[in-house]
Scaffold this active site. Structure first.
Site, short mmCIF file in Angstrom:
data_model
loop_
_atom_site.label_atom_id
_atom_site.label_comp_id
_atom_site.label_asym_id
_atom_site.label_seq_id
_atom_site.Cartn_x
_atom_site.Cartn_y
_atom_site.Cartn_z
CB CYS B 89 -22.83 2.12 105.37
SG CYS B 89 -21.33 2.99 104.85
CG HIS B 197 -25.00 5.96 107.32
ND1 HIS B 197 -24.63 4.89 108.10
CD2 HIS B 197 -23.94 6.18 106.50
CE1 HIS B 197 -23.42 4.49 107.79
NE2 HIS B 197 -22.97 5.25 106.81
CD GLU B 199 -27.34 4.44 110.43
OE1 GLU B 199 -28.12 4.26 109.48
OE2 GLU B 199 -26.10 4.34 110.33
#
Lengths: 76, 225
Positions: B89, B197, B199
């Site tokens: 990002c 993302h 994560e």
């Protein structure tokens, strides 16, 4: 001394902000606008000793992203 | 051998903790935290992560200021030595601004900030980061960005495609990205930049765990190497 750096999107790079503003102008009733592109004006206050070459480097290294933007500058 | 990873925090990063948790939990070793003003990285790093967020408030251009921060000189140098760098990002914006990856991330074509889970197609399953996926597999990963519209000139896009450097592609148009590109690799394959993302998708409680394999395969690949 003042230096004005004008940063603009390269021709051909889509400008969604410009397009949205264009639509807004039309919405306000302004006719005859065929395109809007948004750039950035950066004003630098510099010593007289700062050379054009140094300003060029400032533009290339930080002020403009050469992948998508062009720049030009003038001393005011 | 313990896996040594570091997460870089810039002023305005906001996914650094999530990234550190993902790396720590999946590797079993606490990720190190590095501040943008540090001039040096910890020694013997196996992995560097540049997290999402709004570094420097997106001043000038997203990622532009962070790309010129002291620690980025060390990150560029480490990437040049082959240390894997995952840039997510805002991290992706930072590495394009730093010249580690080609192209630029522009304002989303629809102008809006987009925050939702999107389907991605895995294009390259041969890289360190994507070896845990099947080529062509569809996975679901959250995105949250306003400036995710990937731009590069046609010649660069052709080269990226020809060299298998498009890691992920949006399975549907999302933000106006050229050729729906969601993630790209550098020439050596050790730097991955992606807007989604991973994560935020490492366990069922996140609503999906498709991101977990990215970390697992990278960590496995590095620990076994």
């Amino acid at each position: 001394m003042k230096v004005r750096v004008h940063v603009s999107l390269k021709p051909g790079v889509l400008d969604p902000q410009g397009r949205a503003v264009h639509h807004a102008l039309e919405g306000l009733g302004f006719a005859g606008v065929s395109d809007v592109r948004i750039g950035r004006l950066i004003e630098l206050e510099v010593d007289d000793s700062v050379t054009d070459e140094q300003i060029d480097q400032m533009c290339r290294q930080l002020l403009a992203n050469m992948v998508i933007e062009n720049y030009r500058f003038e001393r005011a | 051998m313990a896996f040594r990873s570091a997460v870089i925090t810039f002023p305005g990063s906001n996914c650094d903790r999530d990234m550190a948790v993902a790396l720590s939990e999946i590797s079993g070793t606490e990720a190190l935290r590095v501040w943008h003003g540090d001039a040096e990285l910890p020694e013997r790093l196996d992995f560097i992560a540049l997290p999402g967020g709004f570094s420097y408030g997106d001043y000038l251009r997203s990622g532009a200021m962070a790309a010129r921060s002291p620690i980025m000189r060390a990150v560029v140098e480490a990437a040049g030595r082959g240390v894997p760098v995952l840039a997510v990002c805002n991290g992706f914006q930072v590495v394009t601004e730093a010249g580690l990856l080609p192209g630029a991330l522009m304002r989303n074509a629809g102008q809006h900030f987009i925050c939702r889970t999107v389907p991605l197609k895995v294009e390259n399953s041969q890289s360190l980061f994507t070896a845990g996926y099947e080529a062509g597999e569809e996975i679901h990963i959250p995105i949250a960005h306003a400036d995710g519209n990937y731009f590069a000139d046609e010649a660069t896009l052709d080269r990226l495609e020809g060299e298998g450097r498009v890691a992920f592609r949006y399975a549907e148009p999302v933000n106006g990205s050229a050729r729906d590109i969601a993630g790209v690799l550098n020439e050596a394959g050790n730097v991955l930049g992606m807007m989604p993302h991973p994560e935020r998708a490492i366990e069922a409680a996140h609503g999906g765990s498709d991101g977990r394999r990215l970390f697992e395969s990278a960590i496995r690949g590095l620990v076994e190497a």
